[in-house]
Scaffold this active site. Structure first.
Site, PDB file in Angstrom:
ATOM      1  N   HIS A 394      -3.705  -2.089   6.418  1.00 61.21           N
ATOM      2  CA  HIS A 394      -4.794  -2.011   5.442  1.00 61.21           C
ATOM      3  C   HIS A 394      -4.426  -2.676   4.116  1.00 61.21           C
ATOM      4  O   HIS A 394      -3.251  -2.930   3.821  1.00 61.21           O
ATOM      5  CB  HIS A 394      -5.202  -0.547   5.205  1.00 61.21           C
ATOM      6  CG  HIS A 394      -4.119   0.317   4.627  1.00 61.21           C
ATOM      7  ND1 HIS A 394      -3.940   0.486   3.277  1.00 61.21           N
ATOM      8  CD2 HIS A 394      -3.164   1.080   5.225  1.00 61.21           C
ATOM      9  CE1 HIS A 394      -2.934   1.321   3.058  1.00 61.21           C
ATOM     10  NE2 HIS A 394      -2.438   1.690   4.228  1.00 61.21           N
ATOM     11  N   CYS A 413       1.675   3.979   7.431  1.00 56.44           N
ATOM     12  CA  CYS A 413       0.843   2.828   7.773  1.00 56.44           C
ATOM     13  C   CYS A 413       1.381   1.560   7.111  1.00 56.44           C
ATOM     14  O   CYS A 413       2.249   1.608   6.242  1.00 56.44           O
ATOM     15  CB  CYS A 413      -0.606   3.080   7.363  1.00 56.44           C
ATOM     16  SG  CYS A 413      -1.431   4.323   8.406  1.00 56.44           S
TER      17      CYS A 413
END
Length: 505
Positions: A394, A413
């Site tokens: 992301h 992440c």
């Protein structure tokens, strides 16, 4: 040495190393080798001498029962040859828990070919050399390992830990002398002209920047905590990392030529590759050691514009609860909304009405979500890839992390340095999508998920030793996975129940 005994050991190796369906072929190959073996007893002794130098291959002759007391014993040489050849060709560590990035080619025919070759060779020691050098990157890895072993066998000057950061241009007779003594051991440029005195001069600063670049700390020539730790790192740790790097490269299957995304966690780098060329690469932020990014093999399937963020309970407990205790309104200003159950209904909670200091972190009763927007922790773009750990790539509003050399800072992440560039490459081939349309969708601030027409495989892997061209770099073992691998290498036998073929990526 009795040639039948030697080949009997190799025959047993070929059979044991094959799968059930390949054992007959393995035995036939070794049997054929037995009929053609030509090495003399003198050549067998040279083979024994070569096996006693297995440390140059990242192995240890003692693992195979060979030592100075029995290195002339025919049976010991036979056993050692069989075991060492298997590990040189196939790799010593087949798999480890959580390491789906460890990949081996399980084809026993490769080992059988080396078995036949060593049996037919007039100089089997030369076959050991050929097999060990067949692994990629050996021209750089083996000399680096030898140099690291030499350093580990001698005295290793430390650098004083603690105190103020040593700044460029400072004068500090003791610490500058310690810094120079440490760096001349690993920096040939500085060693050729080390200089003298207590001034932290430009020559020494340049050496520090080279060192910081190599180990993955900020190349600013400032000797703070991270650089101090790297300077004091045990040379045996580097030896083990290089041994692990050599073994990990053994029997690796060829990577697909199709477009794929590779993320090397300790190198903090993403590369998209296709047909052997780099399509795009960039820095990434990965999970900090307490929230390590798992090794994953999957595919990128969709992109989400203007994502909201459902905060995981661990993040809510450990990250957001302390902030709520300090200022309940601060999270509201960043688009966070808190939900709880009241009279059986899920409703939004006003954070100023809750006594956050009375909330037990182990039984956090609320769900927190962050609305889409510029302040959202996921930024404006999220890339979905199915996995059991809820890991994705992301955007991020926290751009300052990309200026750091140590980028193990996320909750697991992958944060992308250039998410828009990555997006446009990912949308290549998806009809109707160009930069103008992307900008329009982002401007709406509405969450929208778009399936990708091309869904490339993704591999999150862990390799602290990287080779690019003629440059070799050893990164920090941020998760201790090299240490775990080295311990597995030390084990005399492979773990029971683990097949030779590791999970495929």
């Amino acid at each position: 040495m009795d040639r039948r005994d030697f080949l009997a050991g190799l025959s047993a190796l070929a059979v044991a190393s094959g799968t059930a369906g390949s054992r007959t072929a393995g035995a036939q190959t070794a049997g054929a080798a037995a009929r053609t073996m030509v090495a003399s007893p003198e050549a067998m002794q040279r083979l024994s001498a070569r096996l006693m130098r297995l440390e140059e291959d990242g192995l240890d002759p003692r693992w195979y029962g060979l030592n100075p007391g029995n290195q002339e014993d025919p049976a010991a040489i036979t056993r050692a040859t069989a075991g060492a050849l298997a590990d040189i060709v196939q790799g010593r560590v087949a798999s480890l828990p959580g390491r789906v990035d460890l990949r081996r080619d399980p084809n026993p025919a490769t080992l059988n070919l080396w078995v036949q070759r060593i049996a037919e060779a007039a100089e089997p020691a030369e076959v050991i050399d050929l097999a060990s050098n067949a692994t990629p990157d050996m021209a750089l890895l083996k000399p680096a390992l030898a140099a690291a072993r030499t350093r580990a066998s001698g005295s290793w000057p430390g650098f004083p830990v603690g105190g103020r950061t040593l700044e460029p241009g400072a004068f500090d007779e003791n610490r500058v002398a310690a810094l120079r003594a440490r760096l001349v051991l690993t920096d040939p440029i500085l060693a050729a002209n080390p200089g003298t005195g207590g001034s932290y001069d430009e020559r020494l600063q340049a050496a520090v920047r080279r060192f910081q670049t190599a180990v993955g700390t900020e190349p600013d020539a400032r000797i703070g905590t991270a650089t101090q730790q790297a300077l004091n790192r045990s040379p045996m740790a580097t030896v083990n990392q290089l041994r692990v790097a050599i073994d990990m490269r053994r029997a690796q299957p060829a990577l697909s030529s199709e477009r794929r995304v590779d993320v090397n966690i300790p190198d903090y780098r993403l590369r998209m590759m296709e047909d052997g060329r780099t399509v795009i690469e960039m820095a990434v932020v990965v999970g900090r050691p307490s929230r390590a990014t798992p090794m994953i093999t999957t595919r990128l399937t969709s992109v989400q514009f203007n994502p909201s963020w459902g905060v995981p309970q661990r993040n809510a407990r450990e990250d957001l609860l302390p902030r709520l205790r300090r200022d309940p309104t601060a999270l509201q200003q960043r688009g966070f909304r808190i939900f709880g159950r009241v009279d059986g209904q899920v409703v939004e909670i006003d954070p100023t009405t809750v006594d956050w200091r009375a909330i037990n972190p182990d039984r956090f009763p609320y769900v927190i979500r962050q609305d889409a927007g510029d302040a959202n922790a996921l930024g404006r773009i999220k890339f979905n890839m199915p996995n059991n750990d809820d890991i994705y790539m992301h955007d991020t509003p926290d751009r300052h992390y990309f200026r750091r050399a140590d980028r193990a800072q996320s909750s697991g992440c992958i944060r992308l340095e250039r998410p828009m560039d990555f997006l446009m490459v990912m949308l290549d081939g998806t009809p109707g999508w160009d930069r103008e349309r992307v900008d329009r969708v982002l401007a709406t601030r509405n969450t929208q998920t778009v399936p990708l027409r091309r869904q490339p495989p993704v591999r999150l892997f862990y390799s602290t030793v990287t080779v690019e061209g003629s440059e070799l770099r050893v990164r920090q073992d941020i998760y201790g996975l090299d240490e775990a691998y080295a311990r597995a290498m030390e084990a005399r036998n492979r773990p029971q129940g683990i097949p030779m073929a590791a999970a495929q990526g």
